[in-house]
Design a protein around this motif. Sequence first.
Motif, PDB file in Angstrom:
ATOM      1  N   ALA A   1       0.823  -1.223   0.000  1.00 52.84           N
ATOM      2  CA  ALA A   1       0.000   0.000   0.000  1.00 52.84           C
ATOM      3  C   ALA A   1       0.853   1.269   0.000  1.00 52.84           C
ATOM      4  O   ALA A   1       0.314   2.374   0.063  1.00 52.84           O
TER       5      ALA A   1
ATOM      6  N   GLN B   1       2.507   3.049  -2.190  1.00 54.07           N
ATOM      7  CA  GLN B   1       2.193   4.093  -3.172  1.00 54.07           C
ATOM      8  C   GLN B   1       0.912   4.824  -2.785  1.00 54.07           C
ATOM      9  O   GLN B   1       0.822   6.044  -2.940  1.00 54.07           O
ATOM     10  N   ASP B   2      -0.082   4.117  -2.271  1.00 59.73           N
ATOM     11  CA  ASP B   2      -1.319   4.759  -1.820  1.00 59.73           C
ATOM     12  C   ASP B   2      -1.028   5.748  -0.686  1.00 59.73           C
ATOM     13  O   ASP B   2      -1.591   6.840  -0.651  1.00 59.73           O
TER      14      ASP B   2
ATOM     15  N   GLU C   1       0.854   8.789  -2.217  1.00 58.63           N
ATOM     16  CA  GLU C   1      -0.083   9.612  -3.004  1.00 58.63           C
ATOM     17  C   GLU C   1      -1.020  10.410  -2.115  1.00 58.63           C
ATOM     18  O   GLU C   1      -1.470  11.489  -2.488  1.00 58.63           O
TER      19      GLU C   1
ATOM     20  N   LEU D   1      -4.434   3.827   6.306  1.00 63.41           N
ATOM     21  CA  LEU D   1      -4.667   4.409   4.988  1.00 63.41           C
ATOM     22  C   LEU D   1      -5.971   5.188   4.944  1.00 63.41           C
ATOM     23  O   LEU D   1      -6.029   6.292   4.389  1.00 63.41           O
TER      24      LEU D   1
ATOM     25  N   ARG E   1      -6.040   9.186   4.150  1.00 64.72           N
ATOM     26  CA  ARG E   1      -6.879   9.723   3.067  1.00 64.72           C
ATOM     27  C   ARG E   1      -7.866  10.744   3.590  1.00 64.72           C
ATOM     28  O   ARG E   1      -8.111  11.765   2.951  1.00 64.72           O
TER      29      ARG E   1
END
Length: 157
Positions: free
Chosen positions: A57, A59-60, A63, A145, A149
Amino acid sequence: MQSIRVGDKAPELSQPDQNGNMVSLADARGCKAVVLFFYPADESPICTKEACAFRDAYQDFTEAGAMVIGISADSLDKHQSFASHHRLPFHLLSDADGGLRKAFGVPKSLGVLPGRVTYVIDRQGVVRHLFSAQLAADRHVQEALQTVRSLAGKAND
């Protein structure tokens, strides 16, 4: 031992990672959220599963504007081997003396095993989420995550 709670300022840390690069929470302040996960030991089955889930995860997380840091009592040499073996792209810090666990108030499981706790720290250095579960390695990644986010969405408003 005083536990860090949601809404508390995260304790400062500044130390080398497995590649000799200095990692500091102060450097992230104002520009990145930080996902800090404490785990018992390199190469143990659940810890490896957790580290690889963070890798998958990664890269998530980047980003969404977060850096990922893993911490255990293992040496930097062992961390370097662990990171190389599993292609871990994030920082691994050694807490050989237990000072970071103590600063964050990470409990022991069953009174003896180093606890598995993940903290999400916002861009201002405030703990916005924590998750503690010895056996639910995947949930550490999912919850972190989701929180990162959410923070990124607030930062873009």
